[in-house]
Design a protein around this motif. Structure first.
Motif: not given
Length: 305
Positions: A10-16
């Motif tokens: 979730d953090v990775g996609y949000a960062s993207g």
């Protein structure tokens, strides 16, 4: 996935979505192309992708060309680059980068004008979100289904993203009502439904032969066409240049033979289109029966999967 892995995803996609959208377009393209090139070079790339492409080519996984693996990973990373940048783009501009031949457009508009609804079925090829943006900008809103991702925050993030593009989203599972009756209602009102059609996410699909091997595909497109009278049209999307792509719309599938025969006919069209553009088919998960997990096999045998 474990709880920690889900949170990290979730953090990775949000960062993207928060970072990539602010990069200059040229810089974002260069970064994602480089990552894709490295990931797919010299025997690289996901093993499952290599196995899946081997079926398309009719060879062993070891014989899948390295340049195809490289191009496949570049294509896959391009999908994510475009997805992360799409919320910051002018959607009319994004749609203008997608081409559809006039004959294909005439074909589906003729079906739509009959007033019985229209089902677009497509595989995971190119950028299906970009194809959806083209449809919204040129025809109008359509309805589709979203896989229930974990954690819920990640699922909701994807729903918000696609709703921002103009799509109407129904959860595949966990919603207040199942998606099927809602999709059928949209079709009976003369609307458009778009469904990804080659991966059996619900685990109770129709047995088909696909590139010469057994698998299962979702029954939804065929069932909806049969029960509502809506036209079922196979669609394919692939990349044609650094920022351009194309959609093709085939002839309506004859649904008079029932769900199994209709789904097999759809699979045959998918074979042709994927075979013509294998690098843009983003299937990194086990698809064929031979690659299923032992748990999936057990559920099938018990009639629960």
């Amino acid at each position: 996935m474990s709880g920690l892995t889900e949170r990290l995803a979730d953090v990775g996609y949000a960062s993207g979505w928060s970072l990539v959208r602010h990069l200059p377009e040229g810089a974002a393209r260069a970064i994602f192309d480089r990552v894709g090139t490295v990931a797919g070079s010299r025997g690289g790339g996901p093993d499952q992708l290599r196995k899946n492409l081997a079926r398309v080519l009719g060879c062993t996984p070891a014989d899948v060309p390295d340049d195809l693996m490289r191009d496949s990973m570049r294509s896959y990373l391009r999908y994510w680059r475009e997805a992360f940048r799409m919320p910051s783009m002018d959607l009319a501009t994004a749609a203008s980068r997608v081409c559809m031949p006039d004959a294909d457009r005439d074909r589906f508009m003729t079906a739509l004008d009959k007033g019985k609804g229209l089902i677009f079925a497509l595989p995971h090829s190119g950028n299906w979100d970009a194809a959806g943006v083209w449809l919204v900008q040129n025809v109008g809103e359509f309805s589709t289904v979203a896989e229930r991702l974990k954690p819920d925050s990640l699922f909701e993030r994807f729903v918000r993203y696609r709703e921002s593009l103009g799509f109407e989203i129904f959860p595949l599972s966990g919603g207040q009502t199942p998606p099927y009756p809602q999709l059928a209602a949209r079709l009976r009102a003369g609307g458009v439904v778009c469904l990804l059609g080659e991966r059996d996410l619900a685990k109770h699909g129709v047995p088909v032969t696909f590139f010469g091997e057994k698998t299962r595909m979702p029954a939804g497109p065929a069932k909806l066409a049969i029960e509502t009278g809506a036209a079922l049209i196979p669609v394919h999307h692939w990349f044609t240049g650094p920022d351009t792509s194309q959609i093709s719309c085939g002839e309506p599938i004859d649904a008079s033979g029932g769900i199994d025969a209709t789904t097999q006919a759809l699979a045959a069209v998918f074979e042709t289109n994927i075979g013509a553009h294998p690098a843009d088919w983003h299937m990194l998960q086990p698809l064929w029966e031979a690659d299923w997990s032992s748990n999936r096999r057990r559920l099938i045998e018990e009639g629960r999967g």
